[in-house]
Write a protein that holds these residues in place. Structure first.
Motif, PDB file in Angstrom:
ATOM      1  N   GLN A 159       0.825  -1.204   0.000  1.00 12.59           N
ATOM      2  CA  GLN A 159       0.000   0.000   0.000  1.00 12.59           C
ATOM      3  C   GLN A 159       0.865   1.262   0.000  1.00 12.59           C
ATOM      4  OE1 GLN A 159      -2.277  -0.924   3.533  1.00 12.59           O
ATOM      5  NE2 GLN A 159      -4.108  -1.462   2.314  1.00 12.59           N
ATOM      6  N   ARG A 160       1.939   1.222   0.777  1.00 12.52           N
ATOM      7  CA  ARG A 160       2.827   2.388   0.828  1.00 12.52           C
ATOM      8  C   ARG A 160       3.472   2.630  -0.533  1.00 12.52           C
ATOM      9  NH1 ARG A 160       5.626   5.266   4.713  1.00 12.52           N
ATOM     10  NH2 ARG A 160       7.593   6.176   3.987  1.00 12.52           N
ATOM     11  N   GLU A 161       3.927   1.572  -1.195  1.00 10.68           N
ATOM     12  CA  GLU A 161       4.551   1.715  -2.501  1.00 10.68           C
ATOM     13  C   GLU A 161       3.551   2.245  -3.526  1.00 10.68           C
ATOM     14  OE1 GLU A 161       7.104   1.893  -5.592  1.00 10.68           O
ATOM     15  OE2 GLU A 161       7.562   1.645  -3.452  1.00 10.68           O
ATOM     16  N   ALA A 162       2.312   1.754  -3.471  1.00 11.81           N
ATOM     17  CA  ALA A 162       1.287   2.227  -4.404  1.00 11.81           C
ATOM     18  C   ALA A 162       0.995   3.698  -4.186  1.00 11.81           C
ATOM     19  CB  ALA A 162       0.015   1.396  -4.248  1.00 11.81           C
ATOM     20  N   ARG A 163       0.911   4.110  -2.885  1.00  9.84           N
ATOM     21  CA  ARG A 163       0.652   5.520  -2.580  1.00  9.84           C
ATOM     22  C   ARG A 163       1.799   6.410  -3.051  1.00  9.84           C
ATOM     23  NH1 ARG A 163       2.371   8.229   1.687  1.00  9.84           N
ATOM     24  NH2 ARG A 163       2.772   6.358   2.935  1.00  9.84           N
ATOM     25  N   GLU A 164       3.021   5.967  -2.810  1.00  9.18           N
ATOM     26  CA  GLU A 164       4.165   6.780  -3.221  1.00  9.18           C
ATOM     27  C   GLU A 164       4.290   6.847  -4.746  1.00  9.18           C
ATOM     28  OE1 GLU A 164       7.499   5.145  -1.192  1.00  9.18           O
ATOM     29  OE2 GLU A 164       7.046   6.216   0.692  1.00  9.18           O
ATOM     30  N   GLU A 165       3.928   5.768  -5.424  1.00  9.83           N
ATOM     31  CA  GLU A 165       3.956   5.778  -6.882  1.00  9.83           C
ATOM     32  C   GLU A 165       2.927   6.773  -7.431  1.00  9.83           C
ATOM     33  OE1 GLU A 165       4.860   5.146 -10.786  1.00  9.83           O
ATOM     34  OE2 GLU A 165       5.989   4.638  -8.966  1.00  9.83           O
ATOM     35  N   THR A 166       1.743   6.795  -6.820  1.00  8.90           N
ATOM     36  CA  THR A 166       0.726   7.772  -7.230  1.00  8.90           C
ATOM     37  C   THR A 166       1.233   9.193  -7.017  1.00  8.90           C
ATOM     38  OG1 THR A 166      -1.074   6.253  -6.700  1.00  8.90           O
ATOM     39  CG2 THR A 166      -1.625   8.583  -6.811  1.00  8.90           C
ATOM     40  N   PHE A 167       1.889   9.407  -5.869  1.00  8.99           N
ATOM     41  CA  PHE A 167       2.440  10.732  -5.574  1.00  8.99           C
ATOM     42  C   PHE A 167       3.511  11.122  -6.577  1.00  8.99           C
ATOM     43  CE2 PHE A 167       5.675  13.291  -3.295  1.00  8.99           C
ATOM     44  CZ  PHE A 167       4.917  14.441  -3.101  1.00  8.99           C
ATOM     45  N   ARG A 168       4.385  10.179  -6.932  1.00 10.89           N
ATOM     46  CA  ARG A 168       5.443  10.473  -7.905  1.00 10.89           C
ATOM     47  C   ARG A 168       4.853  10.819  -9.265  1.00 10.89           C
ATOM     48  NH1 ARG A 168       8.186   6.225  -5.100  1.00 10.89           N
ATOM     49  NH2 ARG A 168       7.378   4.667  -6.563  1.00 10.89           N
ATOM     50  N   ARG A 169       3.802  10.114  -9.674  1.00 15.07           N
ATOM     51  CA  ARG A 169       3.167  10.408 -10.952  1.00 15.07           C
ATOM     52  C   ARG A 169       2.545  11.805 -10.947  1.00 15.07           C
ATOM     53  NH1 ARG A 169       1.223   4.968 -10.814  1.00 15.07           N
ATOM     54  NH2 ARG A 169      -0.820   5.762 -10.130  1.00 15.07           N
ATOM     55  N   GLU A 170       1.930  12.167  -9.819  1.00 14.95           N
ATOM     56  CA  GLU A 170       1.344  13.509  -9.720  1.00 14.95           C
ATOM     57  C   GLU A 170       2.427  14.586  -9.805  1.00 14.95           C
ATOM     58  OE1 GLU A 170      -0.781  13.484  -6.068  1.00 14.95           O
ATOM     59  OE2 GLU A 170      -2.588  12.540  -6.922  1.00 14.95           O
ATOM     60  N   GLN A 171       3.528  14.380  -9.112  1.00 20.51           N
ATOM     61  CA  GLN A 171       4.617  15.356  -9.148  1.00 20.51           C
ATOM     62  C   GLN A 171       5.228  15.456 -10.540  1.00 20.51           C
ATOM     63  OE1 GLN A 171       5.408  17.399  -6.391  1.00 20.51           O
ATOM     64  NE2 GLN A 171       3.432  16.460  -5.887  1.00 20.51           N
ATOM     65  N   ALA A 172       5.344  14.320 -11.218  1.00 21.98           N
ATOM     66  CA  ALA A 172       5.887  14.315 -12.573  1.00 21.98           C
ATOM     67  C   ALA A 172       4.963  15.082 -13.523  1.00 21.98           C
ATOM     68  CB  ALA A 172       6.087  12.887 -13.067  1.00 21.98           C
ATOM     69  N   ARG A 173       3.655  14.953 -13.313  1.00 17.20           N
ATOM     70  CA  ARG A 173       2.702  15.665 -14.161  1.00 17.20           C
ATOM     71  C   ARG A 173       2.819  17.183 -13.961  1.00 17.20           C
ATOM     72  NH1 ARG A 173      -1.425  13.378 -12.475  1.00 17.20           N
ATOM     73  NH2 ARG A 173      -2.329  14.989 -11.126  1.00 17.20           N
ATOM     74  N   TYR A 174       2.925  17.604 -12.700  1.00 14.76           N
ATOM     75  CA  TYR A 174       3.088  19.035 -12.443  1.00 14.76           C
ATOM     76  C   TYR A 174       4.393  19.559 -13.052  1.00 14.76           C
ATOM     77  CZ  TYR A 174      -0.748  18.586  -9.085  1.00 14.76           C
ATOM     78  OH  TYR A 174      -1.970  18.362  -8.498  1.00 14.76           O
ATOM     79  N   GLU A 175       5.453  18.766 -12.949  1.00 15.86           N
ATOM     80  CA  GLU A 175       6.737  19.183 -13.509  1.00 15.86           C
ATOM     81  C   GLU A 175       6.676  19.255 -15.029  1.00 15.86           C
ATOM     82  OE1 GLU A 175      10.401  20.728 -13.422  1.00 15.86           O
ATOM     83  OE2 GLU A 175       9.122  20.281 -11.691  1.00 15.86           O
TER      84      GLU A 175
END
Length: 262
Positions: A159-175
């Motif tokens: 669950q932690r890895e899935a949450r962090e992956e979602t967060f990384r994708r969101e940050q990549a989109r903003y960047e």
């Protein structure tokens, strides 16, 4: 960030509207505009027409017919003893179509308005290239709260890895959005510099001075066969006559009645 992309992104045409015009509305022909027979002379590789009134001399030559613009190179020499006002936004041409004695008048694009609009667009893109939107801040705070409460919630490693992956994708989109804005800002800044350097600007021309620059007209009159370009300077109107021909991509001339002006 903006400077980092300066050498990687150059727009050949400038504004997005010009690119859309080329891709979505580009005709299957091109236009050839040249000075009327017998009225032309060559200067620095450009075929021009000349007009003079009260010691004010104007030279007009076709600079470009690409994209949505018809551009003329203009030179104004003030040989008089008084200053004269050169105001490109007052220039116009009358377009004559075969069989129609009444011309269609087209006014030149106002260079100051075009430059000011591009300045505002560039400033907005540059702000967006470095801005951190509220949604990104909330996403970071939410991920931090989840990190702090993960033990209490008994979050599994998966669950932690899935949450962090979602967060990384969101940050990549903003960047990615910031990167695109940075690239667009570089392109707009380059086009702004080009317009500032090439367009004829509103100027009070003192005696003995020369002014060079381009004027632009929207291409509304491709079906016209004759253009009379009028340059009001110092209270007088100087004019140059040009012929216009539409040619197919294989070089054949398009019949006059085959299509209408845009």
């Amino acid at each position: 960030m903006i400077n980092a992309f300066r050498n990687s992104w150059r727009l050949a045409l400038g504004l997005a509207g010009s690119a859309l015009w080329l891709t979505a509305c580009s005709p299957s022909y091109y236009v050839l505009v040249k000075p009327s027979s017998g009225a032309a002379r060559w200067e620095d590789g450009l075929e021009v027409v000349a007009a003079e009134v009260d010691s004010v001399d104007v030279r007009l030559g076709v600079a470009s017919t690409q994209g949505p613009w018809l551009e003329f190179a203009v030179t104004v020499r003030n040989r008089s003893l008084r200053p004269v006002l050169v105001a490109p936004e007052t220039f116009y041409y009358d377009a004559y179509t075969a069989g129609n004695p009444s011309p269609l008048r087209v006014t030149a694009s106002n260079p100051e308005e075009a430059i000011q609009a591009l300045q505002a667009q560039t400033a907005t893109q540059e702000r967006q290239a470095t801005a951190v939107p509220a949604a990104e801040v909330l996403s970071s705070l939410s991920n931090l709260v989840d990190d702090l409460s993960s033990k209490k919630r008994k979050e599994t490693p998966e669950q932690r890895e899935a949450r962090e992956e979602t967060f990384r994708r969101e940050q990549a989109r903003y960047e990615e959005v910031r990167t695109q804005n940075a690239l667009q800002a570089v392109a707009s800044r380059d086009q702004l510099r080009s317009l500032e350097q090439t367009l004829l600007r509103k100027t009070t021309l003192d005696p003995g001075y020369v002014l060079h620059g381009r004027i632009r007209f929207r291409r509304y009159t491709d079906a016209a066969t004759r253009l009379r370009v009028v340059v009001p300077v110092g209270g007088r109107e100087l004019a140059g006559d040009f012929t216009q021909t539409r040619l197919l991509m294989d070089g054949r001339q398009l019949p006059t009645a085959a299509s209408n002006p845009r």
